[in-house]
Design a protein around this motif. Structure first.
Motif, PDB file in Angstrom:
ATOM      1  N   LYS A 703      32.056  43.697  44.995  1.00 15.07           N
ATOM      2  CA  LYS A 703      32.693  44.892  44.456  1.00 15.07           C
ATOM      3  C   LYS A 703      31.711  45.922  43.921  1.00 15.07           C
ATOM      4  N   THR A 704      30.501  45.454  43.548  1.00 14.67           N
ATOM      5  CA  THR A 704      29.572  46.411  42.933  1.00 14.67           C
ATOM      6  C   THR A 704      28.337  46.545  43.793  1.00 14.67           C
ATOM      7  N   GLN A 781      45.734  36.551  41.591  1.00 17.20           N
ATOM      8  CA  GLN A 781      44.899  37.588  40.965  1.00 17.20           C
ATOM      9  C   GLN A 781      43.504  37.607  41.587  1.00 17.20           C
ATOM     10  N   SER A 784      43.740  39.212  44.909  1.00 16.18           N
ATOM     11  CA  SER A 784      44.028  40.637  44.811  1.00 16.18           C
ATOM     12  C   SER A 784      42.810  41.433  44.355  1.00 16.18           C
ATOM     13  N   GLU A 785      42.097  40.901  43.352  1.00 12.45           N
ATOM     14  CA  GLU A 785      40.952  41.630  42.792  1.00 12.45           C
ATOM     15  C   GLU A 785      39.639  41.291  43.480  1.00 12.45           C
ATOM     16  N   LYS A 789      36.708  36.209  37.252  1.00 13.45           N
ATOM     17  CA  LYS A 789      36.059  36.568  35.997  1.00 13.45           C
ATOM     18  C   LYS A 789      36.008  35.318  35.121  1.00 13.45           C
ATOM     19  N   PRO A 827      38.523  48.257  29.086  1.00 17.87           N
ATOM     20  CA  PRO A 827      39.058  47.750  30.358  1.00 17.87           C
ATOM     21  C   PRO A 827      38.699  48.673  31.520  1.00 17.87           C
ATOM     22  N   SER A 828      38.345  48.079  32.650  1.00 18.33           N
ATOM     23  CA  SER A 828      38.073  48.825  33.884  1.00 18.33           C
ATOM     24  C   SER A 828      38.114  47.848  35.047  1.00 18.33           C
ATOM     25  N   TYR A 829      38.282  48.353  36.247  1.00 12.29           N
ATOM     26  CA  TYR A 829      38.394  47.493  37.425  1.00 12.29           C
ATOM     27  C   TYR A 829      37.014  47.022  37.888  1.00 12.29           C
ATOM     28  N   LEU A 830      36.017  47.914  37.913  1.00 13.53           N
ATOM     29  CA  LEU A 830      34.678  47.580  38.386  1.00 13.53           C
ATOM     30  C   LEU A 830      33.725  47.216  37.260  1.00 13.53           C
TER      31      LEU A 830
END
Length: 837
Positions: A703-704, A781, A784-785, A789, A827-830
């Motif tokens: 993702k990053t 989850q 989806s993500e 984590k 909070p953030s997605y990335l």
């Protein structure tokens, strides 16, 4: 009065024969003179004479002498059973008191009977005149069987065949002309009665070599060993015993030993001419209880011991008596001394019953090994005729000697010494660690305390202990020939016999030094912490010592004639080069660790050097095993030597752990700001790999920025491999902070066991996290993500720099990002952008 009589007798002998005795002096030359007798030239073929029906062991030695003459001169001598007046070059070989031509020579005063009759293992080599029509000839005569054999092999050695021609591939220099210097030559009687070696700890090297070469440790193998012992003027052996039984493995073994003139023994813990492996085979074959305990199983043990004496009753041997625990273990703290004394009494009754002779007519020995010496100190005694075998501490340091102020034991004393050992503090099996200076000092101490009945030395695989074995056997023959001042001279003489006089001093210097260096610390005990990097320049000095010696050894290897190179590699170059490389390896490990602790990028250079050293060790091993002497020595250097963690050898050589420092390390201290620290996984401060497992960044993964994981992906780290990443962070606040790892959504593919990692700050006790073992509704989850984590909490009590360590315990974990919440993470997605560093 006795010494005066001997002196007068010797003087009369010299006057009678008109010849000076030249004890242990050279009697072979290639130069003709009025004081020599022709043995061989272009026009003359030498012949040997022996009576028909001569002892088989002597005949075997004669055949070897024929072969040795062929190696030297190109001609194979005839073996005659009658003497012809036309014979121009003749050697007569025989033994006193065997109704042979030797007895006829004695009657005609050609040989002095007094110098041989009643003597033990003595030979005389001399020229005689006018016998059966032959004007002049040579005689090799022995006081007994072994005396004659020793005389034969002394002749072999003097014409130029080393005792190590087979076992170290020492080449034979060819000679066109050979002459015998007129005179009478003898080494007199040996001082020590039983002189021998113990083949021990023989796996994986010697055993694997013997199986590849002879199909096993069998009579073909022992024929080579026995011949070597006899060429070194020894007479005794404890045979290999790791899972082996000398008499049972090959029925020809006992026959061969008796024929060749070798006195058989068994090791210090194997009584009654039986190997411990015999016991395990015996109870299995007869379906008997495996109880090696005389209080519980005496009938079975007595029958077993009886079988050993019955099997060997017609062969020459020295019977070990007494008892230790099964497999060379102590019998226990509560062992009763009276019980042990009764065991010996019962064993002697068995000997008497089987042989039909009094027990004292069968030579016996009781070994005071380890705790058995304590029994002796506490008062245990054996009959007067039994030899008491004292022992060193397994490392060449004599533990006990007779008290000369008290009456001596009538049966005499022996010494069991070690060049090889399996046990604490570390095994010593690989290479020679016994400088002859130490051997001489301890064995001279032994001899001066009247220990002269039996000397036996544990030589492990035999190779590569060639030089100290030779010294030990020579010293056992006559300890008084050595002193503190002539040991280097002996080494030079030995080197000359193997490689010629031109190279002898330099080779002797190198052999002398490498054994000295190896005695500083044994190779198996050496590690990166042995010597000091900081004080007195110690580590670098010892490495330089060995490097200089290795350079000299390699330089001479290039200079020495090609025919000597294989022998030189075995006896000189390999032990020096391999040990020098080992020193370099551990020095480079030490430097790597030192520099890595300072985050110095130069640590990586030393890590690379360690890998090269480790590889070079295997190259040298392969050359020894497969390249020299036409591949003759397969497996002989299989003994492991790198990677010890306790006393026992590792299963394989393992490269020591090294640390690589990141090139950008100094810029990678991530600072807390706005209540968080954010780090992309690839921007670690340090990584730690092993020779099996390495970290690898996967660009554009996830993702990053990227992902980082370990390869190969099918190998899990071992407990001591420490496959980790470290990240340096700078906290401006303190408290209990949550660390969030953003991991690729890898599932529990490993039979639902899950994947684990360790996480810690500053060397604290790590938390172990299994992040995907069980699913509790998170799978949707994760899918989806496209991330898992995983969070842990840590207590930071001081502000400033700290180190976060992430260590994987299984393969397949991919780390993408690290987030540390110090109170302001939103909070953030990335996740937030990477923190400044």
């Amino acid at each position: 009065m006795n010494s005066l009589f001997k002196s007068i007798t010797m003087l009369v002998f010299i006057l009678f024969f008109g010849i000076k005795i030249k004890s242990t002096q050279p009697f072979i030359t290639t130069e003709k003179s009025s004081e020599t007798i022709l043995l061989k030239d272009k026009s003359t073929k030498i012949s040997f004479y022996s009576n028909k029906g001569i002892d088989k062991g002597i005949l075997r030695a004669i055949h070897n002498l024929q072969s040795d003459f062929q190696k030297v001169t190109g001609d194979f001598p005839n073996l005659l059973n009658q003497i012809s007046a036309s014979q121009s070059s003749l050697i007569i070989i025989g033994t006193v008191g065997t109704n042979s031509v030797i007895d006829e020579l004695i009657k005609k005063k050609k040989i002095n009977e007094n110098e041989l009759k009643g003597k033990r293992e003595k030979f005389i080599i001399q020229n005689i005149k006018d016998f059966n029509g032959v004007s002049e000839m040579i005689v090799i005569v022995g006081s007994d069987k072994r005396g004659t054999i020793y005389g034969i092999y002394e002749f072999s050695k003097q014409i130029g065949v080393s005792p190590w021609y087979y076992w170290a591939d020492v080449p034979v220099k060819q000679k066109e002309n050979l002459y015998f210097k007129k005179g009478i030559y003898t080494d007199d009687e040996p001082v020590v009665e039983y002189r021998g070696i113990f083949l021990n700890d023989e796996e994986p090297s010697l055993g694997s070599w013997a199986r590849a070469t002879f199909g096993g440790i069998n009579s073909q193998f022992y024929e080579k060993v026995f011949e070597l012992i006899l060429r070194l003027k020894g007479n005794y052996i404890w045979p290999a015993m790791w899972g082996k039984a000398f008499y049972d493995d090959d029925p020809e073994n006992g026959v061969l030993a008796d024929e060749m003139g070798i006195i058989m023994g068994t090791s210090h813990h194997e009584p009654m001419a039986l190997a411990q492996t015999d016991w395990h085979r015996y109870i299995k074959k007869n379906n008997l209880p495996n109880i090696w305990d005389y209080t519980k199983n005496s009938d079975v043990l007595q029958q077993f011991w009886k079988s050993g004496i019955e099997r060997s009753k017609n062969w020459e041997k020295l019977v070990t008596v007494g008892m230790r625990g099964d497999g060379d273990e102590a019998m226990g703290d509560k062992t009763n001394i009276s019980l042990l004394e009764n065991i010996v009494k019962d064993q002697r009754k068995i000997i008497e019953k089987v042989t039909g002779k009094k027990a004292e007519k069968t030579p016996q020995v009781w070994a005071l090994y380890k705790e058995v010496q304590d029994y002796y100190d506490e008062g245990m005694r054996v009959p007067d005729d039994v030899i008491l075998l004292f022992c060193d501490d397994n490392w060449g340091n004599v533990r006990k000697l007779p008290n000369l102020s008290k009456p001596l034991h009538k049966g005499g004393y022996g010494m069991y010494y070690h060049f090889d050992y399996v046990g604490g503090p570390r095994n010593s099996k690989w290479i020679n660690i016994s400088p002859i200076q130490r051997v001489w000092e301890q064995m001279n101490l032994t001899y001066e305390h009247k220990v002269n009945k039996l000397w036996v030395v544990n030589v492990g695989d035999l190779k590569p202990m060639e030089f100290p074995i030779n010294f030990f056997m020579d010293m056992a023959w006559n300890p008084k020939q050595f002193n503190a001042d002539n040991l280097l001279e002996y080494t030079e003489k030995w080197s000359s016999e193997q490689f010629g006089e031109k190279y002898s001093k330099e080779i002797a210097r190198m052999i002398n030094l490498y054994a000295k260096y190896n005695r500083r610390v044994t190779p198996e005990t050496l590690n990166s912490e042995t010597y000091s990097l900081e004080n007195y320049n110690e580590f670098e000095t010892v490495v330089n010592d060995y490097q200089k010696l290795s350079l000299d050894a390699n330089r001479l290897y290039n200079e020495i004639p090609d025919e000597y190179k294989d022998a030189y590699f075995q006896l000189v170059l390999y032990p020096i080069d391999a040990c020098s490389n080992l020193y370099e390896l551990y020095f480079n490990v030490a430097k790597n660790h030192q520099l890595a602790s300072k985050k110095d990028i130069k640590a990586n250079d030393f890590a690379d050097k360690v890998k090269k050293n480790f590889e070079y060790d295997s190259i040298l091993q392969d050359k020894y095993n497969n390249k020299i002497s036409g591949g003759k020595w397969q497996h002989m250097m299989d003994q492991t030597r790198i990677g010890y963690t306790n006393w026992q050898q590792p299963d394989k050589n393992t490269m020591p752990e090294v640390v690589y420092v990141s090139k950008n390390e100094k810029n990678k201290v991530f600072k807390e700001k706005d209540g968080y620290i954010s780090i992309e996984a690839e921007n670690f401060s340090r990584q730690n790999n092993s020779d099996r497992i390495q970290w690898k960044i996967i660009p554009d993964f996830g993702k990053t920025l990227s992902g980082i994981t370990t390869f190969p992906q099918n190998i899990n780290p071992k407990e001591n491999e420490n496959i980790y990443l470290e990240y340096d962070v700078d906290f401006s606040s303190t408290g209990t902070f949550e660390v969030q790892l953003l991991l690729a959504p890898t599932l529990n593919f490993n039979n639902n066991k899950g994947l684990r990692y360790e996480i810690s700050f500053n060397g604290e006790k790590p938390q172990i996290v299994n992040f995907n073992e069980h699913y509790r509704g998170e799978l949707g989850q994760w899918q989806s993500e496209h991330i898992i984590k995983s969070a842990t909490k840590h207590n930071i009590t001081k502000s400033g720099r700290h180190t976060l360590r992430f260590k994987v315990l299984e393969a397949g974990i991919v780390l993408e990002k690290i987030l540390i919440n110090t109170g302001g993470l939103k909070p953030s997605y990335l996740g937030p952008p990477e923190s400044s560093n």
